[in-house]
Design an enzyme around this catalytic site. Sequence first.
Site, PDB file in Angstrom:
ATOM      1  CE  LYS A 160      -4.368  -1.699   1.807  1.00 36.00           C
ATOM      2  NZ  LYS A 160      -5.489  -1.445   2.743  1.00 36.00           N
ATOM      3  CE  LYS A 255      -8.129  -9.888  -0.145  1.00 32.84           C
ATOM      4  NZ  LYS A 255      -7.983  -9.432   1.253  1.00 32.84           N
ATOM      5  CE  LYS A 258     -15.185  -4.086   1.809  1.00 33.55           C
ATOM      6  NZ  LYS A 258     -15.307  -3.468   3.143  1.00 33.55           N
TER       7      LYS A 258
END
Length: 395
Positions: A160, A255, A258
């Site tokens: 991230k 995966k 969102k």
Amino acid sequence: MAHATLSHSSRFSRLLSTSRFLRKPSPLFAGEGFRCCCSAATDDTSPSPRKRVVSGVQPTGSIHLGNYLGAIKNWVTLQDTYENFFIIVDLHATTVPYDTRQLGKATRDTAALYLACGVDISKASVFVQSHVCAHVELKCLLSSSTPIGWLQKMTQFKEKSRKEGGENASVFLLTYPVLMAADILLYQTDFVPVGEDQKQHLEFARSLAQRVNHLYGGRKWKKLGGRGGSLFKIPEPLIPQVGARVMSLTDGLSKMSKSAPSDQSRINLLDSKDLIADKIKRCKTDSFAGLEFDNDERPECNNLLSIYQIVLGKTKEEVMEECKDMSWGSFKPLLADALIEHLNPIQVRYHEIIAETGYLDKILSDGADRAIDIADATVHNLRQAMGFYMRNSAN
């Protein structure tokens, strides 16, 4: 939370023979030299004969099929066996840039979907993370015992922070695992339902609990007026055998998330029937003949068959017998219909809950009150063990 969800367990000999979950403890930071004190933590305000489970989901984006099949659906199966705390982890949503206008609505929507998916408030406490101040206080206290090298090893921070431009990443993103550890350890939890991708965070919490127990627990705490023993239980994971990791519809290798740029990569729980059918029709497949599980060259096939298996509640063998000779043109409509039928009651119940003014607020308030009783006792004990001058509430 995803985070998800978070706990410790002393030495337990077995899970119930009917459990569909695997126990896989393994400290992430082995070799650090900290012993595991697995006696029950002291001063739990309301000891329960049942083991305790804690988990949570961030209120960012829409809750999707991966959140549901990999986490929330499994929570429902745990309700009759364990004491449950299910959290909407809104503080975690602020580790990266977010829309302040949407956070509150997303928090309510997430709570409503918990209930619509089958979380029963007579068997579980549902609450918002930021409504229990002890989460932030425990994170602060634990940070003093957290080596920065541990944080820099975390895969999620590396990934991230690259997206945020390296030096532009927030300090909160770096210390995110400490907050997750606080979420887990605050409730003296026994088990944490986790997917494979969250095991590193749980292992971090286990190692940090061991470290703090070693630094401040036992005789040291007793000399400061405490009851001695361990300050925290050591969390144990519950990893579902099926549905632990639902993959993207666009590649089958990453995966379902969102944060993925394409909404086509996921089925959101509130997607319309037409949208679900369209996403399944357009999802990535392969050119092999027939359908099969567990072929490394066919990740999309394995993913779609697994989703079909879980939503219908069938065994692998039953699905293989039904689908082995099918083409994608035959199977995709079956999968779309199965998903639409499975999600329809959830969508209906969600809209009923959202429409009931005050109902959700009361549930979240009651859940926070129950959580505060346990959380405050945990923080009090750690403050005492760390040598803080304790407030005399009688004055």
